[in-house]
Structure formats: C-alpha cells, structure tokens
Design an enzyme around this catalytic site. Structure first.
Site, mmCIF file in Angstrom:
data_model
loop_
_atom_site.group_PDB
_atom_site.id
_atom_site.type_symbol
_atom_site.label_atom_id
_atom_site.label_comp_id
_atom_site.label_asym_id
_atom_site.label_seq_id
_atom_site.Cartn_x
_atom_site.Cartn_y
_atom_site.Cartn_z
ATOM 1 N N HIS A 80 28.160 11.729 26.033
ATOM 2 C CA HIS A 80 28.301 12.421 24.746
ATOM 3 C C HIS A 80 29.710 12.985 24.584
ATOM 4 O O HIS A 80 30.271 12.949 23.488
ATOM 5 C CB HIS A 80 27.259 13.528 24.622
ATOM 6 C CG HIS A 80 25.861 13.034 24.768
ATOM 7 N ND1 HIS A 80 24.798 13.866 25.056
ATOM 8 C CD2 HIS A 80 25.333 11.777 24.663
ATOM 9 C CE1 HIS A 80 23.682 13.154 25.130
ATOM 10 N NE2 HIS A 80 23.982 11.880 24.896
ATOM 11 N N HIS A 236 21.417 7.864 17.743
ATOM 12 C CA HIS A 236 21.825 8.345 19.069
ATOM 13 C C HIS A 236 22.118 7.174 20.009
ATOM 14 O O HIS A 236 23.021 7.267 20.850
ATOM 15 C CB HIS A 236 20.766 9.249 19.687
ATOM 16 C CG HIS A 236 21.238 9.854 20.987
ATOM 17 N ND1 HIS A 236 22.079 10.939 21.037
ATOM 18 C CD2 HIS A 236 21.027 9.477 22.274
ATOM 19 C CE1 HIS A 236 22.356 11.217 22.299
ATOM 20 N NE2 HIS A 236 21.728 10.349 23.066
ATOM 21 N N ASP A 240 25.541 6.651 22.058
ATOM 22 C CA ASP A 240 25.624 6.336 23.483
ATOM 23 C C ASP A 240 26.513 5.126 23.741
ATOM 24 O O ASP A 240 27.283 5.096 24.712
ATOM 25 C CB ASP A 240 24.228 6.071 24.053
ATOM 26 C CG ASP A 240 23.470 7.349 24.382
ATOM 27 O OD1 ASP A 240 24.097 8.414 24.455
ATOM 28 O OD2 ASP A 240 22.236 7.268 24.563
ATOM 29 N N HIS A 263 21.626 2.532 28.513
ATOM 30 C CA HIS A 263 22.818 2.753 29.335
ATOM 31 C C HIS A 263 23.079 1.615 30.323
ATOM 32 O O HIS A 263 24.232 1.266 30.570
ATOM 33 C CB HIS A 263 22.688 4.076 30.095
ATOM 34 C CG HIS A 263 22.770 5.280 29.219
ATOM 35 N ND1 HIS A 263 23.886 5.585 28.464
ATOM 36 C CD2 HIS A 263 21.881 6.274 28.968
ATOM 37 C CE1 HIS A 263 23.689 6.702 27.789
ATOM 38 N NE2 HIS A 263 22.469 7.139 28.070
ATOM 39 N N HIS A 343 23.509 -31.805 26.313
ATOM 40 C CA HIS A 343 23.685 -31.715 27.761
ATOM 41 C C HIS A 343 22.985 -30.466 28.281
ATOM 42 O O HIS A 343 23.514 -29.368 28.187
ATOM 43 C CB HIS A 343 25.187 -31.673 28.111
ATOM 44 C CG HIS A 343 25.462 -31.879 29.578
ATOM 45 N ND1 HIS A 343 25.739 -30.838 30.428
ATOM 46 C CD2 HIS A 343 25.484 -33.006 30.324
ATOM 47 C CE1 HIS A 343 25.939 -31.325 31.648
ATOM 48 N NE2 HIS A 343 25.793 -32.623 31.611
#
Length: 442
Positions: A80, A236, A240, A263, A343
């Site tokens: 933060h 939020h 992050d 995270h 392929h």
C-alpha cells in the site's frame, strides 16, 4: 522525466495488519539513483533492504501481503505504501522502520498518499528510469491469470470473481496516473470474506486487523463498516497491482489484464518483467551511419536484401553487424506466427526447421551486405551438426548469432547459434551458394 524524492521527512505510526506489532516509520529524502530502501533500525547493525525484483519474497506461504528480504531480514505488507510512492512518481527514499511490518493505517493507500504529499516532492537531476514492456507476458495459476502487453502508459483492467453474492464478476479498469490513483484507487481498503476470517486468524495472520482497517465481507456487505465504492474490492486488487509492480524499483508502461489474480501472481509478473528488462538491456540497437560496422537493419531494410516475405520472413532485425563477418538476428516469437496454428497447437512450440531458417536468413543479411556479392542472392546448399537444445515458445525472443567462417566467390560457410534468455536453443553449420538475383525473376 526527472527522478523525484521527498522535500522533508515524514513519520507514520500504527500497528501491522498481520503481526499486530506497534511500528514507527520515518520516510526520508534520498539521493538520485539510490532507489527505495528500508532500514530495520530495531535490529543489530541496522540492516537495509533495497526494493528490487531480486529481493522480492516468493515464499508461497506469504499470500496475504507482499514482502521483501535481504540476508534473512524481511519487511512485510509494503504494497500500500509502494502504490502511493508509485502514483506520486517518487523514485528515491530511505525508510527507517522499527518492526518487521509497516503500519496498516486504514488498510488502503490513502493515508500514505496524504502524508507523502504533505512532506512535499522535489525533482532531482537524474532522468527517471522507465521500462516499456516490449513483448507480452502471460502468467496463470489454475483459474487466475495476469497478462501484460505493450502500451504507452500503465493501464490495468481487473476482474474479481469470488464465490460470494456481492463479489461475483466485479470489473474495474483504469489508466494509472496521480489524479486517477488519488480519485479512484487510493481509498480502496483491503478485504477478506467473513467465511475466511477465522482461517486467516488461525494462520497467525491479521492480528492487527479490525472492522475499520479491513472490509470483512458478509453476504449482505461489510461487517460494521460501509463501502467507499460499490466495487471497492476490485479497486483494491488494482491498488495491490500498482504497489506490487513498484517492487521493480522503476515505473512500467504496459497494459495489464488480470483475472482473479493476487499477490503471488503479481510477484511472478515482477520477476518476468525484470527478466525482460535485462534481456532488452543486453541487446542494444545503436544508431550508426549506414555503412558503419555495427549498424542495425530493421525489417524494411531486411526486405530490400532478402527475397523472403510474410509468412516466411523469420528475422525482425539484424544488429551488431559486421558486414561479411558476423551479426546478430532478432526473432520475436509470438502466438501470431502462422506456423503455431498447425505445429502442436495444443502446446505451441517453434519448429526446429523454422529456427534453422531464421538463422539462415540472418546469415543472408550478413553475407549480402559485405559489398562482395552485390546483385546476388544466397541459397542453401547444406546443413550439418544441427543440435536443438531448448524449446522455444510464443513470447520468447530468439537471438541468432551468425559468424562467417569462410566466404568465397560462389559459396559461404556459416556457423549459427540461437539463444533464448542466454541459453543455447539451437546451433548449426550452414553452407550457401550465390547466384544472380535475376534468377528469382525467371
């Protein structure tokens, strides 16, 4: 753009969201090019940890926050604060802290942003280091995905999809600058589901969390709190990402598409971006006179030398060329290359024969720019000692080093080595013969 630091120190105190420990933190100005560093003044020797990709903690047990570590010393829950520093364009600060986790404050970036703005921000003499994404990066884990592609600024789109009546398919998208961050993101607070709260506590986390600094989402809304935005949880998640990206220690330009990521994927993206930055830093594209050794041939100049065209032109650029002697070809491998359609389409890999052809085309540029073979084209005679050592996937960059071993009037012997991220992917010896260019018109 110039680097920035604080005009005056600023002090913040509180408790860590996860440890619950009281903490005091002083953010101080730093010299240009020093970056962002934390100093644990509570430990013997006052060890420092610089914010950089190499110091990012990748421990799978660290799931609810982001941490950095150096020589066994860690700082937790920095995301933060890092988001506020990133939004303000602050490149250089030194942070003294007397605990292992920064203060959680209200669970968002808002109080960090206000404190830093009140301290004042000043420009520094050095130019800002910015990395623009050069090729797409894709990271996924089960149902979570995060993608970044080239773009002229930082832009983030996030899809939140929890098994929860209020958090199904929340979507938020925003171009990130100071104004939009302050208005749309800074106040978005961290959150958890009511059903997760006891489990999180059992893991020894959230000891400093309460209903004021954490949104505990019940089926009817946050417990003992009210939302600042209808989609505060998705916002939020974007906050992050902004904070986690700044673990790189430099700002990034790119467009991010994220679905259900957190995270762990953010940190994996940081590692991939730093690897890409290092790769492109080792491959410079100097601007030199047209006939000087080391000049660069872009795709338009390559097409003036080689007869190949889409979809059979497999070299995007030739660099560090010494005409008639050696050079390096660049092939940016993308999922849009036509050969991936057939392929191994379930798991696309670059065909070995295409890798050989790409090296041959690089060799063609090198030998045909020597001046000794004007008006000629180079045709394959033979290939020997071919070895495939590494699989090449979409998103890789193949660097093909070719050296002319022997160049005669009618033939040339060339040694080629192709590398991805510094590792040899292919090597081969190739023989070419020369013929007049008008042969192609007959």
């Amino acid at each position: 753009m110039k680097q920035k630091t604080l005009k005056n120190p600023v002090t913040l105190s509180g408790v860590g969201l996860h440890t619950g420990h009281a903490v005091r933190m002083v953010i101080k100005p730093a010299q240009d090019n020093e970056g962002i560093s934390f100093t644990r003044i509570d430990l013997p020797g006052k060890p420092s940890i610089k914010v950089m990709a190499a110091n990012t903690v990748m421990d799978e047990k660290v799931t609810r926050c982001t941490a950095i570590e150096y020589q066994g010393v860690r700082i937790y829950t920095i995301e933060h604060l890092m988001a506020a520093l990133s939004a303000l364009g602050i490149d250089n600060v030194s942070i003294d802290i007397d605990a292992e986790e920064i203060p959680g404050l209200d669970g968002s970036s808002l109080e960090f942003l206000k404190a830093l703005e009140q301290a004042g921000i000043v420009e520094q003499p050095a130019d800002k280091n910015i990395f623009a994404i050069q090729e797409p990066i894709v990271i996924s884990n089960k149902t979570a995905t995060i993608v970044i592609v080239p773009h002229d600024q930082l832009d983030i789109s996030y899809t939140l999809d929890y098994d929860h009546p209020l958090l199904r398919s929340q979507f938020f998208s925003q171009s990130i600058d100071l104004a939009s961050f302050a208005r749309e993101l800074a106040g978005a607070r961290t959150f958890c589901l009511e059903s997760e709260a006891n489990e999180i506590k059992a893991q020894g986390l959230a000891k400093g969390a309460n209903y004021k600094n954490t949104l505990v989402m019940s089926s009817k809304g946050p417990l003992e709190n009210t939302l600042r935005f209808p989609d505060e949880c998705a916002r939020h998640k974007v906050l992050d990402i902004v904070g986690d990206l700044f673990l790189l220690g430099y700002p990034v330009k790119g467009k991010i598409y994220a679905t259900k990521s957190g995270h762990a994927l953010n940190r994996a993206l940081v590692k991939k971006i730093e690897a890409q930055r290092q790769k492109y830093a080792t491959v410079s594209y100097p601007s030199v006179a047209p006939d000087a050794p080391g000049r660069v041939f872009n795709i338009n100049e390559i097409m003036k030398i080689l007869p190949h065209r889409y979809p059979f032109l497999f070299v995007d650029r030739v660099i560090e060329i010494e005409p008639g002697k050696k050079g390096i070809g660049v092939k940016n491998v993308t999922i849009n290359d036509g050969f991936f359609q057939g392929h191994f389409p379930q798991k696309p890999v670059m065909p070995g024969v295409i890798m050989v052809e790409a090296m041959a085309q690089t060799a063609g540029v090198v030998v045909l720019t020597s001046g000794a073979h004007n008006g000629k084209v180079a045709l394959f005679m033979s290939i020997s000692d071919v070895k495939f050592r590494k699989v090449v996937y979409p998103g890789d960059q193949l660097l093909m080093e070719v050296e002319i071993i022997r160049d005669r009037e009618r033939t040339a012997h060339v040694k080629g080595i192709g590398r991805v991220d510094g590792e040899v992917a292919i090597e081969a010896d190739m023989m070419f013969s020369y013929t007049d260019a008008h042969y192609l018109n007959n």
